[in-house]
Scaffold this active site. Structure first.
Site, short mmCIF file in Angstrom:
data_model
loop_
_atom_site.label_atom_id
_atom_site.label_comp_id
_atom_site.label_asym_id
_atom_site.label_seq_id
_atom_site.Cartn_x
_atom_site.Cartn_y
_atom_site.Cartn_z
N ASN A 53 -19.31 -36.44 34.55
CA ASN A 53 -18.67 -35.69 33.93
C ASN A 53 -18.82 -34.51 33.10
O ASN A 53 -17.96 -33.42 33.69
CB ASN A 53 -19.27 -36.72 32.43
CG ASN A 53 -18.04 -36.11 31.02
OD1 ASN A 53 -17.23 -35.28 31.63
ND2 ASN A 53 -18.20 -36.84 30.14
N ASP A 54 -19.76 -33.61 32.92
CA ASP A 54 -20.06 -32.27 32.37
C ASP A 54 -19.57 -31.27 33.57
O ASP A 54 -19.41 -30.44 33.76
CB ASP A 54 -21.36 -32.32 31.70
CG ASP A 54 -21.71 -32.72 30.23
OD1 ASP A 54 -20.26 -32.72 29.65
OD2 ASP A 54 -22.53 -33.57 29.66
#
Lengths: 456, 99
Positions: free
Chosen positions: A382-383
């Site tokens: 995600n990040d």
């Protein structure tokens, strides 16, 4: 054996370490490199045994217990648990160095020279901090302690006071030759190891393990000064340098300073209000449509995150990749340096699923192929694919190097829900026009995909 | 003769530079085995632990030496074994051999 011959044989052992580390620089030679280093270690041990008056009972008992414990841990550990195992081994190394210095201290009669005392104090201090710091890192990674930072008022003041206390006790034990000051210093170093690591969040553990790795080497080098042995000094210096480089690479991959990692208490659950949603429509897809898109692609880049490994879905992933390769699709993997829980962790997890290492691309190589890629499959990451790290100067992760998946024609994100990642930061990628979301658990999604591929 | 401590410092500084040179060349794929392997190397402190078992017939020293040998051995044996296990999983590229 004359001291000269002995010294040269220790040098030979150190050369074996250097050759071993050099061979660790390529996947082809790495395994033999590890063996060369192990032979160097054996040589150093044999040389020591030949000429020292050892207590065979103490030595035999200690070595037997250590060998059994070490072998069992090494052969049984799950690859996902590698970070905590390395943390534990770091700790034992630090402890051993501190104990050797302690044993030397208690057997010295009469006044100890300043320089010798200094080396003993360094061994005990660094070794002690490494030992308990590693234990806390182990406990956090193993889930015995909460992964979120443990903070309390006056934390930094207390740590600073302890550091001053450590130095004071060190100086005092030299000037007064008081054993109490010496043991006091040992205890302070143990307490300091705990207190320095508890405020560091679970996601920052890759940095902490690398730093502790470096410290375990420095502790061994300090012990080398205590017993005046070049093999310890060289071996310790090599490990100290290695750990420092990995520490630097990890902090760069997170765009953070080492000080920020150590003292920033990053990732506090409290007050981490979800950032304002980027909003917009989300386009979804199905395993069936995804199977078609993947089958007709020329190149597919897979971006795995740690969630994939936790779900033990990497074997399922390889099956999908094998099927695609049979259809002539080129499948490669884009690995962000912080994709796992320690440097290079994700690569080991994928290697365990028998994915060949030449398919694993690092950050720069991945970004250079993405603009010529048809489909990117983001699995549990995600990040590290969040474009706001590149575009949004207001974002807390701004400046962090990311895998720029939005350069590819189509991005498919497999994710259980829209919930933000660890850092609690919204991801505009999910609302991008070229992005399709597949809401499912990674393992389930890959299983569905395998089935869907059969009908394409 | 130079003071052994000075010689030690010279050796330490030069070895650190060799370490920086060597490790910079290791690709990210091998960073985990590098870490566990270098960790095993830091177990070289086992040499000190072995010497410590013989220094004196003192219960405290013997206990410290016993613990030192034990922890250093865990570090050495466990470190090299787990690194070997990991590196055994790294498969050679498939196209190789076809050429």
């Amino acid at each position: 054996m004359s001291p000269e011959v002995q010294a040269l044989l220790y040098l030979l052992a150190a050369v074996a370490f250097i050759i071993g580390l050099r061979r660790l620089g390529s996947p082809r030679t790495a395994r033999s490199g590890n063996a060369v280093a192990a032979v160097g270690m054996l040589l150093a041990v044999v040389v020591t045994l030949v000429d020292s008056e050892v207590s065979w009972v103490v030595l035999g008992a200690g070595a037997a217990v250590g060998a059994v414990v070490g072998a069992v841990l090494a052969l049984r550990v799950q690859m996902t648990a590698m970070p905590q195992l390395v943390a534990a081994f770091n700790g034992f190394g630090g402890l051993a160095s501190a104990l050797v210095a302690g044993a030397v201290y208690v057997t010295v009669t009469g006044e100890i020279e300043t320089v010798e005392m200094l080396t003993i104090l360094l061994s005990v201090g660094i070794g002690g901090i490494t030992f308990t710091g590693s234990l806390v890192a182990y406990a956090k990674l193993q889930g015995l302690l909460s992964g979120s930072p443990i903070t309390y008022p006056g934390q930094k003041t207390l740590n600073a006071a302890l550091l001053v206390g450590l130095l004071t006790a060190g100086v005092w034990s030299q000037t007064s030759q008081d054993p109490l000051a010496f043991w006091g210093m040992g205890v302070i170093s143990l307490v300091l190891g705990v207190l320095l690591v508890i405020p560091i969040g679970g996601a920052d553990m890759p940095v902490v393990i690398a730093l502790l790795n470096s410290l375990s080497g420095l502790a061994a080098a300090a012990t080398g000064f205590v017993i005046e042995n070049s093999a310890l000094i060289i071996g310790g210096a090599l490990v100290g340098a290695s750990g420092l480089i990995l520490t630097k690479l990890m902090t760069e991959a997170m765009n953070r300073s080492l000080a920020n990692v150590l003292f920033g208490a990053f990732g506090t659950g409290e007050g981490a209000a979800p950032a304002a949603s980027a909003g917009g429509d989300v386009r979804t897809t199905t395993p069936g449509d995804l199977a078609v898109a993947l089958s007709y692609a020329n190149r597919v880049v897979i971006v795995p995150g740690y969630g994939l490994a936790v779900a033990q879905a990497q074997h399922q992933l390889r099956e999908v990749a094998d099927e695609l390769e049979r259809r002539g699709v080129e499948v490669v993997y884009g690995i962000h340096p912080v994709a796992g829980r320690m440097p290079g962790h994700m690569n080991v997890l994928l290697a365990e699923a028998e994915i060949p290492y030449d398919r694993l691309l690092d950050l720069d190589d991945t970004n250079s192929v993405l603009s010529r890629t048809d489909v990117v499959l983001v699995l549990g990451a995600n990040d590290v694919v969040n474009p706001s790290a590149r575009d949004d100067a207001e974002s807390p992760i701004y400046g962090m190097p990311i895998i720029e998946v939005d350069r590819a024609r189509t991005v498919v994100v497999v994710k259980r829900s829209m919930s933000p990642g660890f850092a609690g930061i919204d991801n505009p990628l999910f609302y991008d026009e070229g992005t399709l979301m597949l809401f499912a658990d990674a393992k389930k999604a890959l299983a569905d995909l395998t089935v869907a591929l059969e009908t394409v | 003769m130079l003071d052994p401590v000075v010689v030690g410092v010279v050796v330490f500084v030069l070895a650190s530079f060799i370490g920086f040179e060597l490790i910079t060349k290791v690709p990210p794929t091998l960073h985990t085995p590098l870490m566990s392997g270098s960790n095993a190397i830091s177990g070289i402190t086992i040499v000190g632990a072995i010497i410590a078992t013989g220094i004196e017939n003192d219960l405290l020293a013997a206990s410290l030496a016993f613990l030192a040998v034990g922890s250093a051995t865990i570090n050495v044996v466990g470190g090299f074994l787990v690194t070997d296990r990991m590196l055994g999983m790294f498969r050679r590229p498939r196209r190789e051999g076809r050429e």
